[in-house]
Design a protein around this motif. Structure first.
Motif, short mmCIF file in Angstrom:
data_model
loop_
_atom_site.label_atom_id
_atom_site.label_comp_id
_atom_site.label_asym_id
_atom_site.label_seq_id
_atom_site.Cartn_x
_atom_site.Cartn_y
_atom_site.Cartn_z
N GLU A 375 0.83 -1.21 0.00
CA GLU A 375 0.00 0.00 0.00
C GLU A 375 0.87 1.26 0.00
O GLU A 375 0.54 2.26 -0.65
N LYS A 376 1.96 1.20 0.74
CA LYS A 376 2.87 2.36 0.77
C LYS A 376 3.44 2.64 -0.62
O LYS A 376 3.46 3.79 -1.09
N TYR A 377 3.91 1.58 -1.32
CA TYR A 377 4.48 1.77 -2.65
C TYR A 377 3.42 2.28 -3.64
O TYR A 377 3.70 3.16 -4.47
N ILE A 378 2.21 1.75 -3.55
CA ILE A 378 1.16 2.17 -4.48
C ILE A 378 0.78 3.63 -4.23
O ILE A 378 0.63 4.42 -5.18
N MET A 379 0.63 4.02 -2.97
CA MET A 379 0.29 5.41 -2.66
C MET A 379 1.40 6.35 -3.12
O MET A 379 1.14 7.41 -3.71
N THR A 380 2.65 5.99 -2.86
CA THR A 380 3.77 6.85 -3.26
C THR A 380 3.85 6.96 -4.77
O THR A 380 4.07 8.05 -5.31
N ALA A 381 3.66 5.83 -5.47
CA ALA A 381 3.71 5.87 -6.93
C ALA A 381 2.59 6.72 -7.49
O ALA A 381 2.79 7.50 -8.44
N ALA A 382 1.38 6.61 -6.92
CA ALA A 382 0.25 7.41 -7.40
C ALA A 382 0.51 8.90 -7.20
O ALA A 382 0.25 9.72 -8.10
N LYS A 383 1.02 9.27 -6.02
CA LYS A 383 1.30 10.69 -5.76
C LYS A 383 2.42 11.21 -6.66
O LYS A 383 2.47 12.40 -7.00
N LEU A 384 3.32 10.29 -7.06
CA LEU A 384 4.44 10.71 -7.90
C LEU A 384 4.01 10.95 -9.33
O LEU A 384 4.36 11.96 -9.95
N ILE A 385 3.24 10.02 -9.88
CA ILE A 385 2.93 10.11 -11.32
C ILE A 385 1.67 10.92 -11.62
O ILE A 385 1.47 11.33 -12.75
N ALA A 386 0.82 11.17 -10.60
CA ALA A 386 -0.44 11.88 -10.86
C ALA A 386 -0.23 13.25 -11.50
O ALA A 386 -0.92 13.59 -12.49
N PRO A 387 0.72 14.07 -11.04
CA PRO A 387 0.91 15.37 -11.73
C PRO A 387 1.62 15.23 -13.08
O PRO A 387 1.64 16.19 -13.85
N ALA A 388 2.23 14.04 -13.34
CA ALA A 388 3.06 13.92 -14.54
C ALA A 388 2.34 13.27 -15.71
O ALA A 388 2.69 13.52 -16.87
N ILE A 389 1.34 12.42 -15.43
CA ILE A 389 0.73 11.69 -16.54
C ILE A 389 -0.32 12.51 -17.28
O ILE A 389 -0.73 12.15 -18.38
N GLU A 390 -0.79 13.60 -16.68
CA GLU A 390 -1.77 14.46 -17.33
C GLU A 390 -1.34 15.91 -17.18
O GLU A 390 -0.45 16.25 -16.41
N LEU A 392 -3.20 18.44 -16.02
CA LEU A 392 -3.64 18.88 -14.71
C LEU A 392 -3.46 17.75 -13.72
O LEU A 392 -3.80 16.59 -14.01
N PHE A 393 -2.93 18.08 -12.56
CA PHE A 393 -2.67 17.01 -11.60
C PHE A 393 -3.97 16.39 -11.09
O PHE A 393 -4.01 15.21 -10.74
N ALA A 394 -5.06 17.17 -11.07
CA ALA A 394 -6.34 16.62 -10.63
C ALA A 394 -6.81 15.51 -11.56
O ALA A 394 -7.33 14.47 -11.11
N THR A 395 -6.60 15.69 -12.87
CA THR A 395 -6.97 14.65 -13.83
C THR A 395 -6.13 13.40 -13.62
O THR A 395 -6.63 12.27 -13.69
N GLY A 396 -4.84 13.59 -13.33
CA GLY A 396 -3.98 12.44 -13.06
C GLY A 396 -4.40 11.70 -11.80
O GLY A 396 -4.38 10.45 -11.77
N PHE A 397 -4.78 12.45 -10.77
CA PHE A 397 -5.25 11.80 -9.54
C PHE A 397 -6.54 11.01 -9.80
O PHE A 397 -6.71 9.90 -9.31
N ASP A 398 -7.43 11.59 -10.61
CA ASP A 398 -8.68 10.89 -10.91
C ASP A 398 -8.41 9.59 -11.65
O ASP A 398 -9.07 8.56 -11.39
N TRP A 399 -7.44 9.60 -12.58
CA TRP A 399 -7.10 8.36 -13.30
C TRP A 399 -6.56 7.31 -12.34
O TRP A 399 -6.93 6.13 -12.40
N CYS A 400 -5.65 7.74 -11.43
CA CYS A 400 -5.10 6.79 -10.45
C CYS A 400 -6.18 6.23 -9.54
O CYS A 400 -6.19 5.03 -9.21
N VAL A 401 -7.13 7.10 -9.15
CA VAL A 401 -8.21 6.63 -8.28
C VAL A 401 -9.07 5.59 -9.00
O VAL A 401 -9.44 4.56 -8.43
N ASP A 402 -9.35 5.82 -10.29
CA ASP A 402 -10.15 4.86 -11.05
C ASP A 402 -9.43 3.52 -11.18
O ASP A 402 -10.05 2.45 -11.07
N MET A 403 -8.12 3.55 -11.40
CA MET A 403 -7.35 2.31 -11.51
C MET A 403 -7.34 1.55 -10.19
O MET A 403 -7.47 0.32 -10.15
N VAL A 404 -7.18 2.29 -9.10
CA VAL A 404 -7.12 1.64 -7.79
C VAL A 404 -8.47 1.04 -7.42
O VAL A 404 -8.55 -0.05 -6.84
N LYS A 405 -9.55 1.71 -7.78
CA LYS A 405 -10.88 1.19 -7.46
C LYS A 405 -11.16 -0.13 -8.16
O LYS A 405 -11.93 -0.96 -7.64
#
Length: 840
Positions: A375-390, A392-405
């Motif tokens: 869980e620690k690695y997944i949370m850290t990876a999500a926080k790391l790539i969320a601003p970079a994959i899109e 807007l960082f909010a869009t990146g966070f939303d994508w990570c949230v959808d994948m995790v769900k």
């Protein structure tokens, strides 16, 4: 017919066994007349007859009895003689009776069937330890014991002792080899023992960071062809080169070890390839590292490798591959059982007992640790790539949230949403952060409590205490056992000065979580405000036992001891503060103040000077240092401090007057005159400046003396008129107020009571009041130096009181909030790479 035989009954197989010769019938001897006659006559005592039998020696045959006597028997027909009597006991006459057992004992003998009368058994033959074989065995045992002692010492942390034992084992093993060669048994050298000694010595060298010696020991093992599977130790050599940051050689040895390990050891090969990828990352060769990690993820995926692969893609800025790597990461199987297995059922009692036994065993703890790490690695990876994959960082966070769900880590989706709000906070977008957190109000209780706690914290920072109180109540209703929510509620009550109620909330938070340091700290501050200093001291002492290196806690302890009038203890705790944070200017100034109060001026000067060096803008430290130099008759050194005070407070004329007075006292009249003229230009109505200008110009016989004297008279006259106006105005207003009160009291027929507001008993207020008292005393003394009506030389330096108290009160007097730690811990550190990618 003569050849025809009739069938007869088959012969008895056991026939003839009961037939016996009546000659040996001893039971009928008493009725045998011939035998009895022979016994009574000399016939039974005649000498034995000799006879020659084929195959027997000439002479009588001797028969040994069970009593050890030799009995001679001889007869012409080989029959034993009867009736012979020896030692008063008749020997057995026939073999039918058991030999050696008679109804009567022999004369003078006792019953001893076990032969105990013969005494103890002779001692065993002593083992001869002088033989070469025995010496070799003893020496081998000593070497094995030394290896065990070395390993045990290393496991207990005694690395130096472990190294000494390993060296001694090496010396004894070499002596053992020489002894075998001398005894001619060189072919029987114990290779396993030699291998163990060398490997243990190399490990102990590595543990003691003696890397060249460790590499030499490994080289001896690797180059010896008699040791099987020695090539694996090249992994250890590669690890040493990695620690020495010799990355090219580390990769070389990793690859050599990989070549010598067969495909049957798949897990070992995977670990070596993972280390190769880590070394490539350290070298900045991310493409080569990606090749190694991708191979591992295709063969045997694991959490660490997936996280490292995401870091490599992040380093090269590949958005699409970052997404694919994140999807691979959340799909890695952990291989652990579901938590439902540990829920007891109400039916089967025996299975419930088994579940209770394995609920907290080491295997279940290992499973929990593995899940927490994932869980620690997944949370850290999500926080790391969320601003970079899109974009807007909010869009990146939303994508990570959808994948995790859509993965096995569904419960992490809500935590990612909260981290999204915290990211908004870091970007100073409080509105978006609040909106994101408010979306959790309809979620389950745990997430709702966490979101409401953060909202309460945000509103508390914005000083919107009503909203902070509202969300603190919401968090408490969602989860009454949430210590952070209780602390936030206590903080909102604290700022309303309801300290008793605040203390109750802090106590409840501590009952729910005894390790809640924020609650204990705030409880201590609350007791300070309630003037319950002993209880506050107890709280901070407990907190110091938990947070040994917290400078805040130690400063509060020093402040409490000062309030308890124990300056020695206060100085001791402040010294501990300085040992933890040696550049804390406020703590250094406080130490100077305490030493000054104790009368130790030299020590006080040292700490005040150090405080000034680290923070040269503290006006009170500057004032004390300037006064100290004036008191010690070093006016030239005091000038630089008063000039700095002039820069800090340019509208305060007293600092410029102090500079001019120091010039005058040091004998530099010209510089003093120029300074006074500059002061007069900036402050033309300053009476003290004009007086000193008149005095200086008169002493120097300058023509401007008359001009300054005229200006002085005008200013003094204007000052008197102004004072008279103010005085008359005050008297008029006081008279009108008095007349109004008398008229109202006369009309009502009662007297008006005077309301006295209660004095606040807070630590901060008391500190400030004492500080202002001392500050006023110091300012009065300082004003008496240059600003009095007499010349500067007429003032006595002994009247100086250079004591100093910080007017701001104790540092860090603000109650801690329950979510501060949560926000701080949310960072993903840059050193994640170094922590998580070390070779195994």
């Amino acid at each position: 017919m003569e050849h025809v035989h009739l069938a007869v009954e088959e012969d008895d197989l056991y026939s003839g066994y009961n037939d016996y010769n009546p000659t040996f019938d001893s039971e009928e001897l008493e009725n045998d007349v011939g035998f009895q006659q022979a016994v009574r006559t000399s016939h039974g005592r005649r000498p034995p007859m000799t006879a020659k039998f084929p195959g027997t020696p000439i002479g009588p045959r001797s028969l040994a009895s069970s009593f050890g006597a030799r009995l001679h028997m001889a007869s012409s027909m080989g029959r034993p003689m009867t009736g012979a009597v020896q030692d008063g006991s008749a020997r057995p006459m026939t073999a039918v009776k058991a030999a050696g057992y008679t109804s009567s004992l022999s004369r003078g003998s006792a019953f001893d069937p076990l032969g105990q009368s013969r005494g103890p058994a002779p001692a065993l033959e002593a083992k001869n330890e002088d033989t070469p074989e025995e010496k070799i065995k003893i020496l081998e045992k000593k070497v094995n014991d030394l290896i065990e002692e070395s390993c045990m010492a290393q496991s207990m942390g005694a690395l130096q002792v472990a190294l000494e034992k390993a060296k001694e084992a090496g010396r004894k093993e070499r002596a053992l080899v020489r002894q075998r060669e001398q005894s001619g048994s060189a072919d029987h050298i114990n290779l396993d023992l030699t291998y163990s000694v060398l490997l243990n010595l190399a490990n102990q060298y590595t543990n003691n960071e003696m890397y060249p010696e460790a590499l030499n020991s490994y080289q001896i093992i690797v180059k010896n062809k008699m040791f099987s599977n020695a090539g694996r130790l090249k992994v250890n050599m590669a690890n040493i080169y990695f620690k020495q940051k010799n990355y090219p050689k580390a990769i070389k040895f990793y690859r050599m070890a990989l070549d010598q390990i067969t495909n049957a050891h798949k897990e070992m090969r995977i670990k070596i390839m993972q280390n190769i990828g880590v070394v490539f990352i350290c070298m900045g060769q991310y493409t080569d590292a990606i090749t190694s990690f991708e191979h591992i993820m295709s063969e045997s995926p694991n959490i660490k490798t997936g996280f490292n692969l995401i870091l490599c893609y992040y380093a090269i800025g590949d958005r699409e591959r970052m997404k694919k790597a994140f999807q691979k990461l959340i799909s890695v199987p952990l291989g652990i059982d579901d938590e439902d297995k540990y829920i007891p059922s109400n039916e089967d009692t025996s299975s419930n007992m088994v579940i209770e036994a394995i609920k907290n065993d080491k295997l279940h703890q290992m499973e929990r640790d593995l899940k927490t790490l994932a869980e620690k690695y997944i949370m850290t990876a999500a926080k790391l790539i969320a601003p970079a994959i899109e974009t807007l960082f909010a869009t990146g966070f939303d994508w990570c949230v959808d994948m995790v769900k859509s993965s096995q880590y569904v419960e992490l989706a809500n935590d990612l949403e909260i981290n999204k709000a915290i990211t908004y906070l870091r970007q100073k977008d409080f509105k978006q952060a609040v909106e994101t957190l408010k979306a959790f109000e309809k979620k389950d209780s745990r997430v709702k409590s966490a979101a409401a706690t953060n909202l309460s914290f945000l509103y508390f920072l914005e000083k919107d205490y009503d909203q902070a109180d509202r969300y603190a109540d919401l968090a408490m209703n969602a989860d009454r056992y949430n210590p952070a929510a209780l602390i936030n509620k206590g903080n909102t009550v604290f700022v309303k000065q309801d300290y008793e109620k605040a203390a109750e909330f802090y106590k409840e938070a501590l009952r729910n979580d005894s390790s809640c340091t924020e609650g204990l700290y705030n409880l201590g501050l609350t007791y300070q405000r309630l003037n319950r200093l002993e209880e506050a001291l107890d709280c901070f002492l407990k907190l110091h036992a938990i947070l040994r290196n917290s400078s805040q806690v130690m400063y509060q302890l020093a402040s409490l001891y000062e309030l308890l009038e124990n300056p020695e203890q206060a100085i001791e705790w402040l010294m501990q503060v300085i040992s933890v944070t040696p550049t804390d200017a406020q703590a250094l100034a406080k130490l100077g103040e305490l030493h000054d109060g104790e009368g130790d001026k030299s020590q006080a000067f040292q700490y005040y000077y150090e405080s000034f060096r680290y923070f040269p803008s503290n006006i009170h430290v500057i004032e004390w240092l300037g006064a100290y130099y004036i008191e010690t008759q070093f006016c030239e050194k005091a000038i630089q401090y008063f000039e700095r005070a002039t820069l800090i407070q340019p509208t305060q004329v007293k600092w410029q007057l102090m500079v001019a007075s120091c010039y005058r006292r040091s004998g530099n009249s010209q510089k003093a005159l120029e300074t006074y003229k500059e002061i007069h230009r900036k402050f033309p109505e300053n009476v003290e400046c004009l007086r000193f200008l008149v005095r200086l110009c008169t002493d120097m016989q300058l023509k401007e003396a008359q001009d300054y004297a005229t200006k002085l008279k005008k200013v003094e006259k204007m000052k008197e008129i102004r004072e008279q106006r103010i005085k008359s105005g005050r008297e008029g207003s006081a008279r009108s107020r008095r007349e109004g009160r008398e008229s109202s009291a006369g009309s009502a027929g009662i007297s008006t009571p005077v309301l006295i507001s209660p004095k606040k008993s807070s630590v901060m207020d008391s500190g400030r009041s004492s500080s202002s008292t001392k500050g006023e005393r110091l300012s009065a003394k300082m004003r008496s130096l240059p600003g009095s009506n007499e010349p500067y030389e007429a003032s006595s330096p002994k009247e100086l009181d250079a004591s100093y108290v910080d007017p701001l009160g104790p540092q860090m007097d603000r109650p801690k909030t329950g979510v501060k730690k949560r926000v701080e811990d949310d960072d993903f550190a840059d050193e994640e790479l170094g922590d998580d990618l070390l070779p195994e």
